[in-house]
Design a protein around this motif. Sequence first.
Motif, short mmCIF file in Angstrom:
data_model
loop_
_atom_site.label_atom_id
_atom_site.label_comp_id
_atom_site.label_asym_id
_atom_site.label_seq_id
_atom_site.Cartn_x
_atom_site.Cartn_y
_atom_site.Cartn_z
N ASP A 224 6.25 14.80 133.67
CA ASP A 224 5.06 15.66 133.07
C ASP A 224 5.30 16.80 133.41
O ASP A 224 5.41 16.74 134.69
CB ASP A 224 3.56 14.48 133.43
CG ASP A 224 3.80 13.05 132.72
OD1 ASP A 224 4.20 13.54 131.13
OD2 ASP A 224 3.09 12.15 133.11
N TRP B 263 -1.09 15.72 126.13
CA TRP B 263 -1.63 14.35 126.71
C TRP B 263 -2.45 13.97 126.36
O TRP B 263 -3.04 14.33 125.74
CB TRP B 263 -1.88 14.70 128.17
CG TRP B 263 -0.81 14.79 128.94
CD1 TRP B 263 0.65 14.74 129.18
CD2 TRP B 263 -0.90 14.99 131.25
NE1 TRP B 263 1.25 15.72 130.45
CE2 TRP B 263 -0.15 15.20 131.39
CE3 TRP B 263 -1.69 14.94 131.45
CZ2 TRP B 263 0.36 15.69 132.49
CZ3 TRP B 263 -2.13 14.47 133.24
CH2 TRP B 263 -0.76 15.44 133.43
N GLU C 276 -7.61 10.17 127.00
CA GLU C 276 -7.70 9.57 128.42
C GLU C 276 -6.63 9.83 129.76
O GLU C 276 -7.20 9.39 130.63
CB GLU C 276 -7.44 7.87 127.64
CG GLU C 276 -7.53 7.33 126.35
CD GLU C 276 -6.94 7.68 125.02
OE1 GLU C 276 -5.81 8.17 125.22
OE2 GLU C 276 -7.52 7.43 124.42
N LYS C 277 -5.83 10.57 129.45
CA LYS C 277 -5.31 10.56 130.66
C LYS C 277 -5.60 12.18 131.34
O LYS C 277 -5.57 12.37 132.16
CB LYS C 277 -3.25 11.39 130.13
CG LYS C 277 -2.52 11.21 131.11
CD LYS C 277 -1.59 10.85 130.76
CE LYS C 277 0.30 11.69 131.86
NZ LYS C 277 1.56 11.49 131.67
N PHE D 88 -0.67 10.83 140.13
CA PHE D 88 0.50 11.18 139.01
C PHE D 88 1.47 11.93 139.79
O PHE D 88 1.55 12.73 140.09
CB PHE D 88 -0.48 12.03 138.64
CG PHE D 88 -1.22 12.20 137.32
CD1 PHE D 88 -1.10 11.16 136.06
CD2 PHE D 88 -2.84 11.96 138.05
CE1 PHE D 88 -2.23 10.82 135.57
CE2 PHE D 88 -3.97 11.67 137.49
CZ PHE D 88 -4.23 11.36 136.54
N ARG E 170 -8.32 11.08 133.15
CA ARG E 170 -7.72 10.60 134.73
C ARG E 170 -7.95 11.60 135.34
O ARG E 170 -8.33 11.84 136.53
CB ARG E 170 -6.67 10.08 134.08
CG ARG E 170 -7.77 8.21 134.37
CD ARG E 170 -6.67 6.93 134.16
NE ARG E 170 -5.11 7.46 133.80
CZ ARG E 170 -3.75 7.91 134.06
NH1 ARG E 170 -3.82 7.64 135.18
NH2 ARG E 170 -3.24 7.18 133.87
#
Length: 311
Positions: free
Chosen positions: A243, A210, A213-214, A275, A217
């Motif tokens: 994902d 990923w 930034e993801k 998510f 988080r």
Amino acid sequence: MHQHASLNRSAAIASIGTAVFLLALKGWAAWSTGSTAMLGSLADTALDLVASIATLLGVWIASQPADDKHRFGHGKAEAIAAMFQIVLISISALAIASRAVEEFLAGSTVEKAEGGIAVSAAAIVLTLMLVAWQRHVIRKTGSIAIQTDSVHYQSDLMLNLAVIVALVLDHYAGLRGADPLFGIGIAAWLGWGAWRASQDVLDQLMDHEWPEEKKDRFLQVLARHPDITGVHDLRTRTSGNKDFVQFHVWVDPNMTVREAHRVMDELEHRLAVEFPGTEILIHPDPEGLVDEAGQAGLDVLPPIRVNLDQP
């Protein structure tokens, strides 16, 4: 959900119908004018049609549930469909560039430019209508398939405008060679689009991590739980629109199996909120235990956790 499916189908039908209609118009225009730029626009429309069908087929396969032979699902069908499109686009770009060079060296001129200009103008109007409807559907459903398809048609707006400019310069302004030069430009545009698209496709096929930034988080959500003291061996990937993530967490070595199970359930619930749809695999370890070599054994949990704690 039924309404979303109906909207997605309507956008797909509109996309395919528009491509078929424009394919017929541009086929006639390319034959009657002999324009290399129009030929490039015709090839791009043909690719749009193939792309629409291939993307929707890929998404349909990707949406099928996991089975005994595909335990992680069928998400990579989208990437395979996209790679098929990229190969077609690349071949088409090379063919258009080759023809454009031949036409330029031969000094060929455009005939019956009025028909080509009219067809390109009609294509712009129809494409604007289609893109407007696609945007409406995307706002309602968030469909990745329709969003990807819409990108193709948005690029067509500039492509059709370029054809009009090429025909006007070559036929009316007397700038011989403008049409094949624009044809080369269109081929380069197609090639660049294929190159950009290939990066995302390869990332999925190669199980690329990923974006940072993801991942940050994701770790911030984990950091809010007071019963874990570290996270290591974090692995992430994306397949289609789904994902996947797996990681190890450190917990109190005196924690019972029941308590550890409760903590894992709480983590999964919190992550599912932030998510949604992500498949998560968590392995609890006694605090301080490291059985992974190198970077995988390092704690990646943010150091400040107490103030971030939320219910």
